[in-house]
Design an enzyme around this catalytic site. Structure first.
Site, PDB file in Angstrom:
ATOM      1  N   ASN A  85       0.793  -1.229   0.000  1.00 10.03           N
ATOM      2  CA  ASN A  85       0.000   0.000   0.000  1.00 10.03           C
ATOM      3  C   ASN A  85       0.828   1.285   0.000  1.00 10.03           C
ATOM      4  OD1 ASN A  85      -2.440   1.769   0.887  1.00 10.03           O
ATOM      5  ND2 ASN A  85      -0.952   2.011   2.551  1.00 10.03           N
ATOM      6  N   SER A 137      -4.564   2.369  -8.335  1.00  7.86           N
ATOM      7  CA  SER A 137      -5.359   3.611  -8.373  1.00  7.86           C
ATOM      8  C   SER A 137      -6.191   3.598  -9.645  1.00  7.86           C
ATOM      9  CB  SER A 137      -4.392   4.802  -8.407  1.00  7.86           C
ATOM     10  OG  SER A 137      -5.049   5.982  -8.795  1.00  7.86           O
ATOM     11  N   TYR A 152       3.439   8.832 -11.463  1.00 10.53           N
ATOM     12  CA  TYR A 152       2.435   8.150 -10.631  1.00 10.53           C
ATOM     13  C   TYR A 152       1.573   7.244 -11.512  1.00 10.53           C
ATOM     14  CZ  TYR A 152      -1.268   7.673  -7.068  1.00 10.53           C
ATOM     15  OH  TYR A 152      -2.171   7.186  -6.161  1.00 10.53           O
ATOM     16  N   ALA A 154       2.316   5.978 -14.387  1.00  3.31           N
ATOM     17  CA  ALA A 154       3.145   4.856 -14.862  1.00  3.31           C
ATOM     18  C   ALA A 154       3.258   3.784 -13.785  1.00  3.31           C
ATOM     19  CB  ALA A 154       4.529   5.362 -15.256  1.00  3.31           C
ATOM     20  N   SER A 155       3.510   4.226 -12.544  1.00  3.12           N
ATOM     21  CA  SER A 155       3.704   3.252 -11.459  1.00  3.12           C
ATOM     22  C   SER A 155       2.410   2.484 -11.192  1.00  3.12           C
ATOM     23  CB  SER A 155       4.187   3.952 -10.179  1.00  3.12           C
ATOM     24  OG  SER A 155       3.180   4.779  -9.615  1.00  3.12           O
ATOM     25  N   LYS A 156       1.289   3.191 -11.220  1.00  2.00           N
ATOM     26  CA  LYS A 156       0.017   2.540 -10.884  1.00  2.00           C
ATOM     27  C   LYS A 156      -0.479   1.647 -12.028  1.00  2.00           C
ATOM     28  CE  LYS A 156      -0.326   4.183  -6.748  1.00  2.00           C
ATOM     29  NZ  LYS A 156      -0.148   3.293  -5.592  1.00  2.00           N
TER      30      LYS A 156
HETATM   31  N1  LIG Z   1      -5.793   8.821  -1.271  1.00  2.00           N
HETATM   32  C1  LIG Z   1      -6.201   8.573  -2.512  1.00  2.00           C
HETATM   33  O1  LIG Z   1      -7.067   9.281  -3.056  1.00  2.00           O
HETATM   34  C2  LIG Z   1      -5.650   7.410  -3.283  1.00  2.00           C
HETATM   35  C3  LIG Z   1      -6.237   7.106  -4.511  1.00  2.00           C
HETATM   36  C4  LIG Z   1      -5.747   6.043  -5.248  1.00  2.00           C
HETATM   37  C5  LIG Z   1      -4.683   5.309  -4.786  1.00  2.00           C
HETATM   38  N2  LIG Z   1      -4.116   5.628  -3.591  1.00  2.00           N
HETATM   39  C6  LIG Z   1      -2.972   4.835  -3.141  1.00  2.00           C
HETATM   40  O2  LIG Z   1      -3.243   4.312  -1.869  1.00  2.00           O
HETATM   41  C7  LIG Z   1      -2.011   4.134  -1.153  1.00  2.00           C
HETATM   42  C8  LIG Z   1      -2.148   4.809   0.198  1.00  2.00           C
HETATM   43  O3  LIG Z   1      -2.422   6.169  -0.019  1.00  2.00           O
HETATM   44  P1  LIG Z   1      -2.918   7.158   1.135  1.00  2.00           P
HETATM   45  O4  LIG Z   1      -3.817   8.118   0.492  1.00  2.00           O
HETATM   46  O5  LIG Z   1      -3.340   6.401   2.317  1.00  2.00           O
HETATM   47  O6  LIG Z   1      -1.518   7.910   1.399  1.00  2.00           O
HETATM   48  P2  LIG Z   1      -0.916   8.647   2.669  1.00  2.00           P
HETATM   49  O7  LIG Z   1      -1.967   8.968   3.672  1.00  2.00           O
HETATM   50  O8  LIG Z   1      -0.067   9.728   2.115  1.00  2.00           O
HETATM   51  O9  LIG Z   1       0.020   7.495   3.291  1.00  2.00           O
HETATM   52  C9  LIG Z   1       1.102   7.015   2.555  1.00  2.00           C
HETATM   53  C10 LIG Z   1       1.773   5.917   3.337  1.00  2.00           C
HETATM   54  O10 LIG Z   1       2.906   5.442   2.579  1.00  2.00           O
HETATM   55  C11 LIG Z   1       4.072   5.505   3.401  1.00  2.00           C
HETATM   56  N3  LIG Z   1       5.308   5.753   2.650  1.00  2.00           N
HETATM   57  C12 LIG Z   1       5.560   6.752   1.773  1.00  2.00           C
HETATM   58  N4  LIG Z   1       6.825   6.678   1.332  1.00  2.00           N
HETATM   59  C13 LIG Z   1       7.393   5.604   1.950  1.00  2.00           C
HETATM   60  C14 LIG Z   1       8.679   5.014   1.930  1.00  2.00           C
HETATM   61  N5  LIG Z   1       9.672   5.522   1.191  1.00  2.00           N
HETATM   62  N6  LIG Z   1       8.903   3.924   2.686  1.00  2.00           N
HETATM   63  C15 LIG Z   1       7.917   3.396   3.462  1.00  2.00           C
HETATM   64  N7  LIG Z   1       6.678   3.918   3.538  1.00  2.00           N
HETATM   65  C16 LIG Z   1       6.427   5.019   2.795  1.00  2.00           C
HETATM   66  C17 LIG Z   1       3.790   6.647   4.350  1.00  2.00           C
HETATM   67  O11 LIG Z   1       4.631   6.534   5.468  1.00  2.00           O
HETATM   68  P3  LIG Z   1       5.195   7.768   6.330  1.00  2.00           P
HETATM   69  O12 LIG Z   1       4.164   8.064   7.367  1.00  2.00           O
HETATM   70  O13 LIG Z   1       6.454   7.194   6.887  1.00  2.00           O
HETATM   71  O14 LIG Z   1       5.421   8.893   5.380  1.00  2.00           O
HETATM   72  C18 LIG Z   1       2.314   6.414   4.669  1.00  2.00           C
HETATM   73  O15 LIG Z   1       2.179   5.407   5.636  1.00  2.00           O
HETATM   74  C19 LIG Z   1      -0.915   4.735  -2.031  1.00  2.00           C
HETATM   75  O16 LIG Z   1      -0.263   3.719  -2.747  1.00  2.00           O
HETATM   76  C20 LIG Z   1      -1.698   5.619  -2.981  1.00  2.00           C
HETATM   77  O17 LIG Z   1      -1.023   5.838  -4.211  1.00  2.00           O
HETATM   78  C21 LIG Z   1      -4.569   6.670  -2.826  1.00  2.00           C
END
Ligand SMILES: NC(=O)c1ccc[n+]([C@@H]2O[C@H](COP(=O)([O-])OP(=O)(O)OC[C@H]3O[C@@H](n4cnc5c(N)ncnc54)[C@H](OP(=O)(O)O)[C@@H]3O)[C@@H](O)[C@H]2O)c1
Length: 247
Positions: A85, A137, A152, A154-156
Site C-alpha cells: 500500500n 489507483s 504516478y 506509470a507506477s500505478k
Molecule cells: N488517497 C487517494 O485518493 C488514493 C487514490 C488512489 C490510490 N491511492 C494509493 O493508496 C495508497 C495509500 O495512499 P494514502 O492516500 O493512504 O496515502 P498517505 O496517507 O499519504 O500514506 C502514505 C503511506 O505510505 C508511506 N510511505 C511513503 N513513502 C514511503 C517510503 N519511502 N517507505 C515506506 N513507507 C512510505 C507513508 O509513510 P510515512 O508516514 O512514513 O510517510 C504512509 O504510511 C498509495 O499507494 C496511494 O497511491 C490513494
C-alpha cells in the site's frame, strides 16, 4: 472474525488507507505489522491499533525491507498476508517539466518498492498459501484530463498488470494476488487538493455515487480480498471509486 490466526504486513500502515486497513484487520483477529518510513507517524499509529506491531523501514532500501520481513517472522513466526500500500504522490506538473530525479523517486517508492516487498515476502507466502493485495489507483486504469502526474500514472498502471502477472506466476503455490484501484480518498495524500470548497465539490462531482471515498471504504475491499470469502479470486482488479472508472 475473518482473519483469526492470520499474520499480515501492511506497508504504509502509519496513515490513510494503510492505517484503516490495519485497524480493520486487527478487528477481524489478525496479528498485523504496520511499516512505514517515518518513525513518529508509525509510533502514533500503533498506539491506536490493538494487536499491531510497528516496524520502521524505508521501502526504497532493500535492507530495510528485508529487516521488516525478518522482524515480522521473529514476532509472529509466519506471514499470511501482504498489503502493498505504501505510496507517494508527486508534485503535479506536465511531463516535459519533470526532472529525471522526480520521476525516479516516484517509481522507486510506488513500483520498485512494491517489487522489493513482494520479493522478500513471497518465499514465506509459499509456506502459508498466503495472499497479496496491491493498492493501485484509478489512475492506473485510465488517463484523466488535467491529471499531470505521469510517474504516478506509470507506477500505478504497471502495478495493475504486475498483479495479473504475479497471480499467474504464483497460482501454483496457491498464492492469490489481487488489486484495488481507489478513486479519490480523503487522506493526507489528497488533502492539498480538497482544501477549498470549490476543489472539494469538483472532486465529489467526479464520483457518480456522490461522494469521495474514506480510507475505510478501501480497507473493506482489501479485507474481502484477503479473506476466505474471496478464495477463488486471483488476478482481479477491483475499482473502489464510487463509479469513476465506469464513466
Ligand atoms: N488517497 C487517494 O485518493 C488514493 C487514490 C488512489 C490510490 N491511492 C494509493 O493508496 C495508497 C495509500 O495512499 P494514502 O492516500 O493512504 O496515502 P498517505 O496517507 O499519504 O500514506 C502514505 C503511506 O505510505 C508511506 N510511505 C511513503 N513513502 C514511503 C517510503 N519511502 N517507505 C515506506 N513507507 C512510505 C507513508 O509513510 P510515512 O508516514 O512514513 O510517510 C504512509 O504510511 C498509495 O499507494 C496511494 O497511491 C490513494
Amino acid at each position: 472474525m475473518k482473519l483469526s490466526g492470520k499474520v499480515a504486513i501492511v506497508t504504509g500502515g502509519s496513515r490513510g488507507i494503510g492505517k484503516a486497513t490495519a485497524i480493520l484487520f486487527t478487528q477481524h483477529g489478525a496479528d498485523v505489522v504496520i511499516t512505514s518510513k517515518n518513525k513518529t507517524n508509525l509510533e502514533n499509529a500503533v498506539k491506536e491499533i490493538k494487536n499491531a506491531v510497528a516496524i520502521a523501514g524505508d521501502i526504497r532500501k532493500k535492507t530495510d525491507v528485508e529487516n521488516v520481513v525478518k522482524n515480522t517472522l521473529e514476532h509472529f513466526g509466519k506471514i499470511d498476508i501482504l498489503v502493498n500500500n505504501a505510496g507517494i504522490f508527486p508534485k503535479v506538473k506536465p511531463l516535459h517539466e519533470i526532472s529525471e530525479e522526480e520521476w525516479n523517486e516516484v517509481i522507486d517508492v510506488n513500483l520498485t518498492g512494491q517489487f522489493r516487498f513482494t520479493k522478500a515476502v513471497i518465499p514465506h507466502l509459499m509456506k502459508t498459501s498466503g495472499c497479496i493485495v496491491n493498492v493501485s489507483s484509478d489512475a492506473g486504469l485510465k488517463s484523466f484530463e488535467n491529471f499531470e502526474a505521469d510517474a504516478y500514472t506509470a507506477s500505478k498502471g504497471a502495478f495493475v498488470l504486475l498483479t495479473k502477472a504475479w497471480a499467474i506466476e504464483y497460482a501454483k503455490y496457491k498464492i492469490r494476488v489481487n488489486c484495488v484501484c481507489p478513486g479519490i480518498v480523503e487522506t493526507d495524500m489528497t488533502q492539498p487538493y480538497l482544501e477549498n470548497e470549490f476543489d472539494r465539490s469538483m472532486a465529489v462531482a467526479e464520483h457518480p455515487i456522490g461522494r469521495i471515498g474514506m480510507p475505510e471504504d478501501v480497507a473493506k475491499a482489501i479485507l474481502y480480498l484477503v479473506s476466505e470469502d474471496s478464495s477463488w479470486i486471483t488476478g482481479a482488479i477491483l475499482p473502489v471509486d464510487g463509479g469513476v472508472i465506469t464513466k
